[in-house]
Design an enzyme around this catalytic site. Structure first.
Site, PDB file in Angstrom:
ATOM      1  N   MET A  47     -37.888 -52.500 -13.608  1.00 26.22           N
ATOM      2  CA  MET A  47     -37.663 -51.097 -13.297  1.00 26.22           C
ATOM      3  C   MET A  47     -38.860 -50.258 -13.746  1.00 26.22           C
ATOM      4  SD  MET A  47     -33.637 -50.170 -13.580  1.00 26.22           S
ATOM      5  CE  MET A  47     -33.599 -49.949 -15.358  1.00 26.22           C
ATOM      6  N   HIS A  83     -42.646 -57.243 -20.300  1.00 30.97           N
ATOM      7  CA  HIS A  83     -42.791 -57.491 -18.862  1.00 30.97           C
ATOM      8  C   HIS A  83     -44.053 -58.317 -18.583  1.00 30.97           C
ATOM      9  CE1 HIS A  83     -40.599 -53.466 -18.794  1.00 30.97           C
ATOM     10  NE2 HIS A  83     -39.777 -54.250 -18.111  1.00 30.97           N
ATOM     11  N   GLN A 108     -27.212 -49.217 -10.992  1.00 29.51           N
ATOM     12  CA  GLN A 108     -26.869 -49.807 -12.294  1.00 29.51           C
ATOM     13  C   GLN A 108     -26.814 -48.782 -13.423  1.00 29.51           C
ATOM     14  OE1 GLN A 108     -30.471 -52.380 -11.967  1.00 29.51           O
ATOM     15  NE2 GLN A 108     -30.618 -52.113 -14.192  1.00 29.51           N
TER      16      GLN A 108
END
Length: 285
Positions: free
Chosen positions: A34, A41, A65
């Site tokens: 995201m 990440h 979500q």
């Protein structure tokens, strides 16, 4: 192009790039994110690079979500920075769709994974995992990678995605990536940016408490007693606990008494910031 990474924004362009690589005999790994890219990440991208010849990263802040009164609008965004970081880690393509591309007019389908989503984050965020399962199913079908990497920090999410892929026969291998931590033990998270200086100083206590509980359980202490001690320490550190539980590492069934393999999972608020973490039992060195 941004630096050495190409950005595509439509499913058609994504599929064209990936199908071209597959036609050339290349393997493809995907790292869905995201955004708000951090070292956690980047570690996933580097891991993906060892598993496939080409790595696709995606950035999409998925509205499905986020529940009401959660931080969708405030969630950190910065595409140029994020693109440069995933490129540095080894991604060669960034899929960055907008909401209309992912959820066009008339979109009416959601994916629900039963059982695994009933407790823990699923209890306190009842629509969260339907949103996760829906967007991940779409991303995997849109990209068609050979392998996809998801971090173990979101341990329940990882198991949900493994079940999703297995149940729907999506032809992709799901691989977990180890939790990346600061030197003081705090698990890296985009939401750490919300912490005040004082809260950031207190935050590592969360990991210390569950790691100590894991060591106690591995030494024969009951789950109840180990978690009771951890709860007291966490609350004394200024946290408000959402959940703190010992679960089966494969099924997420609750565990009690003296246990063998387990996973301790916690979610707790420090100020307004909700932090999650987990450790295995026995703990890793």
């Amino acid at each position: 192009m941004t630096g050495t990474i190409e950005i595509v924004r439509t499913v058609a362009d994504l599929r064209a790039r990936v199908s071209g690589w597959h036609a050339e005999g290349e393997t493809v790994a995907m790292v869905p994110t995201m955004g708000a890219i951090h070292e956690g990440h980047m570690a996933l991208v580097r891991q993906a690079r060892t598993l496939a010849g080409r790595v696709v990263a995606s950035i999409f802040v998925n509205p499905l979500q986020f529940g009401k009164n959660e931080d969708f609008d405030a969630y950190p965004r910065g595409e140029a920075r994020d693109a440069a970081l995933v490129a540095e880690a080894g991604a060669v393509l960034l899929f960055a769709p907008n909401a209309a591309e992912m959820y066009p007019d008339g979109f009416a389908t959601t994916v629900h994974v039963g059982g695994l989503t009933d407790g823990l984050c699923g209890a306190s965020r009842p629509t969260h995992f339907d949103g996760v399962a829906t967007v991940v199913a779409k991303l995997l079908l849109q990209c068609g990678p050979d392998v996809a990497i998801f971090g173990e920090k979101d341990y329940q999410q990882l198991l949900v995605i493994e079940r999703l892929v297995r149940d729907l026969d999506i032809p992709v291998e799901i691989v977990g990536g180890a939790i990346v931590r600061e030197n003081d033990g705090l698990a890296l998270s985009s939401r750490n940016a919300y912490l005040s200086a004082e809260e950031r100083e207190a935050a590592p206590l969360l990991h210390a408490a569950i790691r100590r509980a894991a060591a106690e359980m591995a030494a024969g202490q009951t789950a109840e007693k180990a978690l009771q001690s951890a709860r007291a320490a966490i609350e004394a550190g200024g946290f408000r606990i959402d959940y703190l539980e010992a679960r089966d590492p494969k099924t997420l069934e609750p565990l009690s008494g003296t246990v063998g393999a387990a996973r301790i999972l916690v979610a707790a608020f420090l100020g307004k910031t909700r932090l999650i973490d987990n450790v295995p039992v026995p703990p890793q060195a």
